[in-house]
Design a protein around this motif. Structure first.
Motif, PDB file in Angstrom:
ATOM      1  N   ASP A 200       0.831  -1.205   0.000  1.00 42.78           N
ATOM      2  CA  ASP A 200       0.000   0.000   0.000  1.00 42.78           C
ATOM      3  C   ASP A 200       0.866   1.256   0.000  1.00 42.78           C
ATOM      4  O   ASP A 200       0.538   2.246  -0.660  1.00 42.78           O
ATOM      5  N   ALA A 201       1.987   1.213   0.729  1.00 48.16           N
ATOM      6  CA  ALA A 201       2.835   2.400   0.841  1.00 48.16           C
ATOM      7  C   ALA A 201       3.439   2.780  -0.508  1.00 48.16           C
ATOM      8  O   ALA A 201       3.488   3.971  -0.861  1.00 48.16           O
ATOM      9  N   TYR A 202       3.897   1.812  -1.291  1.00 48.87           N
ATOM     10  CA  TYR A 202       4.512   2.112  -2.581  1.00 48.87           C
ATOM     11  C   TYR A 202       3.476   2.383  -3.676  1.00 48.87           C
ATOM     12  O   TYR A 202       3.663   3.272  -4.507  1.00 48.87           O
ATOM     13  N   TYR A 203       2.407   1.579  -3.679  1.00 54.72           N
ATOM     14  CA  TYR A 203       1.540   1.543  -4.857  1.00 54.72           C
ATOM     15  C   TYR A 203       0.088   1.938  -4.605  1.00 54.72           C
ATOM     16  O   TYR A 203      -0.661   2.154  -5.560  1.00 54.72           O
ATOM     17  N   GLY A 204      -0.333   2.007  -3.356  1.00 51.43           N
ATOM     18  CA  GLY A 204      -1.687   2.422  -3.040  1.00 51.43           C
ATOM     19  C   GLY A 204      -2.731   1.626  -3.815  1.00 51.43           C
ATOM     20  O   GLY A 204      -2.643   0.410  -3.960  1.00 51.43           O
ATOM     21  N   ARG A 205      -3.695   2.341  -4.357  1.00 55.22           N
ATOM     22  CA  ARG A 205      -4.807   1.681  -5.053  1.00 55.22           C
ATOM     23  C   ARG A 205      -4.397   1.086  -6.391  1.00 55.22           C
ATOM     24  O   ARG A 205      -5.193   0.382  -7.031  1.00 55.22           O
ATOM     25  N   ASN A 206      -3.189   1.345  -6.853  1.00 55.86           N
ATOM     26  CA  ASN A 206      -2.716   0.745  -8.102  1.00 55.86           C
ATOM     27  C   ASN A 206      -2.190  -0.675  -7.918  1.00 55.86           C
ATOM     28  O   ASN A 206      -1.908  -1.355  -8.908  1.00 55.86           O
ATOM     29  N   TYR A 207      -2.062  -1.135  -6.678  1.00 54.43           N
ATOM     30  CA  TYR A 207      -1.393  -2.425  -6.458  1.00 54.43           C
ATOM     31  C   TYR A 207      -2.171  -3.588  -7.069  1.00 54.43           C
ATOM     32  O   TYR A 207      -1.582  -4.494  -7.667  1.00 54.43           O
ATOM     33  N   SER A 208      -3.483  -3.612  -6.931  1.00 59.75           N
ATOM     34  CA  SER A 208      -4.251  -4.749  -7.446  1.00 59.75           C
ATOM     35  C   SER A 208      -4.096  -4.863  -8.967  1.00 59.75           C
ATOM     36  O   SER A 208      -4.020  -5.970  -9.510  1.00 59.75           O
ATOM     37  N   ARG A 209      -4.055  -3.747  -9.666  1.00 61.99           N
ATOM     38  CA  ARG A 209      -3.846  -3.796 -11.113  1.00 61.99           C
ATOM     39  C   ARG A 209      -2.448  -4.292 -11.441  1.00 61.99           C
ATOM     40  O   ARG A 209      -2.257  -5.046 -12.413  1.00 61.99           O
ATOM     41  N   LEU A 210      -1.472  -3.920 -10.646  1.00 61.03           N
ATOM     42  CA  LEU A 210      -0.107  -4.405 -10.860  1.00 61.03           C
ATOM     43  C   LEU A 210      -0.015  -5.909 -10.657  1.00 61.03           C
ATOM     44  O   LEU A 210       0.685  -6.604 -11.407  1.00 61.03           O
ATOM     45  N   VAL A 211      -0.712  -6.431  -9.663  1.00 62.46           N
ATOM     46  CA  VAL A 211      -0.710  -7.881  -9.435  1.00 62.46           C
ATOM     47  C   VAL A 211      -1.332  -8.605 -10.617  1.00 62.46           C
ATOM     48  O   VAL A 211      -0.821  -9.639 -11.080  1.00 62.46           O
ATOM     49  N   ALA A 212      -2.453  -8.104 -11.121  1.00 65.90           N
ATOM     50  CA  ALA A 212      -3.090  -8.721 -12.284  1.00 65.90           C
ATOM     51  C   ALA A 212      -2.148  -8.711 -13.490  1.00 65.90           C
ATOM     52  O   ALA A 212      -2.072  -9.692 -14.251  1.00 65.90           O
ATOM     53  N   LEU A 213      -1.415  -7.620 -13.672  1.00 67.48           N
ATOM     54  CA  LEU A 213      -0.446  -7.521 -14.759  1.00 67.48           C
ATOM     55  C   LEU A 213       0.674  -8.529 -14.574  1.00 67.48           C
ATOM     56  O   LEU A 213       1.068  -9.224 -15.530  1.00 67.48           O
ATOM     57  N   GLN A 214       1.182  -8.638 -13.367  1.00 71.71           N
ATOM     58  CA  GLN A 214       2.256  -9.598 -13.095  1.00 71.71           C
ATOM     59  C   GLN A 214       1.804 -11.026 -13.401  1.00 71.71           C
ATOM     60  O   GLN A 214       2.555 -11.813 -13.995  1.00 71.71           O
ATOM     61  N   ARG A 215       0.590 -11.375 -13.039  1.00 73.44           N
ATOM     62  CA  ARG A 215       0.093 -12.734 -13.278  1.00 73.44           C
ATOM     63  C   ARG A 215      -0.066 -13.024 -14.761  1.00 73.44           C
ATOM     64  O   ARG A 215       0.056 -14.170 -15.192  1.00 73.44           O
ATOM     65  N   ARG A 216      -0.311 -11.984 -15.545  1.00 76.49           N
ATOM     66  CA  ARG A 216      -0.451 -12.183 -16.994  1.00 76.49           C
ATOM     67  C   ARG A 216       0.901 -12.345 -17.673  1.00 76.49           C
ATOM     68  O   ARG A 216       1.086 -13.269 -18.477  1.00 76.49           O
ATOM     69  N   VAL A 217       1.875 -11.484 -17.359  1.00 79.29           N
ATOM     70  CA  VAL A 217       3.133 -11.501 -18.100  1.00 79.29           C
ATOM     71  C   VAL A 217       4.177 -12.431 -17.478  1.00 79.29           C
ATOM     72  O   VAL A 217       5.120 -12.835 -18.147  1.00 79.29           O
ATOM     73  N   ASP A 218       4.019 -12.774 -16.206  1.00 85.58           N
ATOM     74  CA  ASP A 218       4.975 -13.652 -15.511  1.00 85.58           C
ATOM     75  C   ASP A 218       4.185 -14.611 -14.624  1.00 85.58           C
ATOM     76  O   ASP A 218       4.260 -14.558 -13.399  1.00 85.58           O
ATOM     77  N   PRO A 219       3.386 -15.499 -15.228  1.00 84.69           N
ATOM     78  CA  PRO A 219       2.434 -16.308 -14.455  1.00 84.69           C
ATOM     79  C   PRO A 219       3.075 -17.222 -13.420  1.00 84.69           C
ATOM     80  O   PRO A 219       2.424 -17.579 -12.424  1.00 84.69           O
ATOM     81  N   HIS A 220       4.312 -17.621 -13.631  1.00 90.31           N
ATOM     82  CA  HIS A 220       4.996 -18.484 -12.663  1.00 90.31           C
ATOM     83  C   HIS A 220       5.840 -17.681 -11.673  1.00 90.31           C
ATOM     84  O   HIS A 220       6.554 -18.263 -10.854  1.00 90.31           O
ATOM     85  N   HIS A 221       5.743 -16.385 -11.759  1.00 91.52           N
ATOM     86  CA  HIS A 221       6.415 -15.454 -10.841  1.00 91.52           C
ATOM     87  C   HIS A 221       7.915 -15.749 -10.746  1.00 91.52           C
ATOM     88  O   HIS A 221       8.489 -15.874  -9.670  1.00 91.52           O
TER      89      HIS A 221
END
Length: 447
Positions: free
Chosen positions: A415-436
């Motif tokens: 929350d401190a770094y990304y606030g309300r943008n974090y959930s969208r960033l997680v969705a993006l990460q799961r799409r482009v790097d699904p195995h993390h």
């Protein structure tokens, strides 16, 4: 891959493994790989993913938390990807992630243009831009990430993707402030450039320590609202010393009027002058009057003379000027640090201007409504001082933190770094790097 791979124990490994912060000298990877181009990066990523080997990406090695190195895995060192190409027709520059900021400024200065970025000369553009990219041209031209219009990225499947507003606008959004080390390996960025103004100037305002509270109050009410061509940093240092340093995209003759509100604090002494823009970048880098090659950290480029450092850091944001009680916490903290081994500093980076004209959702960088960022620094010890000072400021700050001042001990970092943008960033990460695969303790999507 064609670039050199330096294994642990081989000649040159100690220098290759070293990052800027000496606190992490004992963190040693199995190898450091130095790709020569994007094709090398793709080959390395495919090989390491197939082998199940952990990877960290390093553009300049300045991660405050040491996240550009690791134990037992492989560091992908992008220092050879340091081209700076200017396109006069499109008014853009295509820059490799390993290009150090002082070299970016020098190359673009030859064409009469620049980009907004930081003042530490050996920071690599890649991580700096991905995490935001605040600097002394910020209020005039925006953050570095605000000026990124496209990128080339190698993702965990080994493919090289072109990322722009047409091909993958969501990934471009995430790369503009989502933090270094996430989503993939950026092999180049195309950045909007700005003409260097015909007149630029610098200034420093000093006060006696007895005026620290009044000086900070005057600066907090002035700095976010002054002419956006002016960006400044307020310093409280454990000498003890209180000062403001900044630059103005205009003639030095304007500074008397612009700086007048700061003289409300007793004892203000002002130094200022005109300077060519690249000379100003060299001034902030701490190597004024020295040849360009010396303006690099020792070991990162031939002829570099600037020393590394041992430090810890934390950060905060302010949405409004501090009350007297909040200012007293900081002033008392600096006074308490004076006379002890090592040193401490509290720096305030002024926001407003072009930085705050961007909507918080327009890029992954969410900190658009704040008046300034606070950076707490402790050099060569003083860990308890740093933690106590940061903790004491909880009642007075917004709860945000700057992802480029990444803090390994920050509990609510998402929350401190990304606030309300974090959930969208997680969705993006799961799409482009699904195995993390691209993971570290404060990576997007890290458990």
């Amino acid at each position: 891959m064609r670039g050199r791979v330096i294994k642990r124990g081989a000649a040159g490994f100690a220098d290759a493994a070293r990052v800027y912060n000496q606190r992490y000298d004992g963190v040693l990877p199995q190898a450091v790989a130095r790709p020569l181009d994007a094709r090398d990066v793709a080959s390395a990523v495919r090989f390491l993913v197939d082998a199940g080997t952990r990877l960290r990406v390093r553009s300049g090695g300045h991660s405050f938390a040491g996240y550009s190195t690791l134990s037992d895995g492989v560091v992908l060192d992008l220092s050879q990807l340091r081209h700076v190409d200017f396109d006069r027709r499109t008014r853009t520059a295509t820059i490799g992630p390993g290009a150090q900021l002082i070299d970016v400024y020098a190359a673009l200065n030859a064409h009469g243009v620049t980009i907004p970025a930081g003042s530490c000369p050996s920071v690599g553009l890649g991580g700096h831009a991905l995490g935001g990219g605040m600097g002394l041209a910020g209020r005039a031209f925006g953050l570095t990430c605000d000026n990124v219009i496209s990128a080339r990225v190698v993702t965990a499947d080994g493919s090289l993707r072109k990322v722009d507003r047409h091909s993958d606008p969501d990934l471009l959004w995430g790369l503009r402030g989502g933090g270094g080390g996430n989503f993939g390996v950026v092999t180049q960025m195309t950045v909007r450039v700005h003409p260097i103004p015909s007149a630029v100037s610098w200034f420093v305002v000093d006060w006696p320590w007895s005026s620290a509270g009044a000086a900070l109050d005057a600066w907090l009410h002035w700095a976010p609202h002054v002419d956006p061509r002016l960006t400044s940093v307020f310093h409280l240092e454990s000498a003890p010393r209180v000062r403001v340093a900044g630059q103005y995209m205009g003639p030095a003759s304007d500074l008397g009027g612009l700086l007048a509100p700061l003289q409300a604090a007793p004892g203000a002494g002002i130094s200022s002058g005109a300077q060519d823009y690249f000379g100003l970048m060299v001034r902030w880098a701490g190597c004024l009057g020295q040849p360009l090659q010396s303006c690099h950290t020792t070991g990162t480029r031939p002829g570099g003379t600037l020393s590394r450092a041992s430090f810890r850091a934390k950060s905060d944001y302010l949405e409004k000027p501090l009350r007297s009680a909040g200012r007293s916490v900081l002033i008392n903290a600096i006074a308490a640090r004076s006379g002890h081994p090592g040193s401490g500093a509290i720096l305030f980076d002024s926001y407003g201007g072009a930085i705050n004209h961007v909507d918080p959702n327009a890029t992954a960088f969410v900190h658009r409504g704040d008046i300034c960022c606070i950076q707490y620094l402790s050099y060569n010890g003083g860990d308890s001082w740093l933690d106590q000072t940061h903790s004491a400021m909880r009642p007075y700050v917004s709860g945000g933190a700057y992802q480029n001042y990444i803090d390994p001990d920050l509990r609510d970092w998402r929350d401190a770094y990304y606030g309300r943008n974090y959930s969208r960033l997680v969705a993006l990460q799961r799409r482009v790097d699904p195995h993390h695969y691209f993971d570290f303790p404060q990576a997007i999507g890290h458990p």
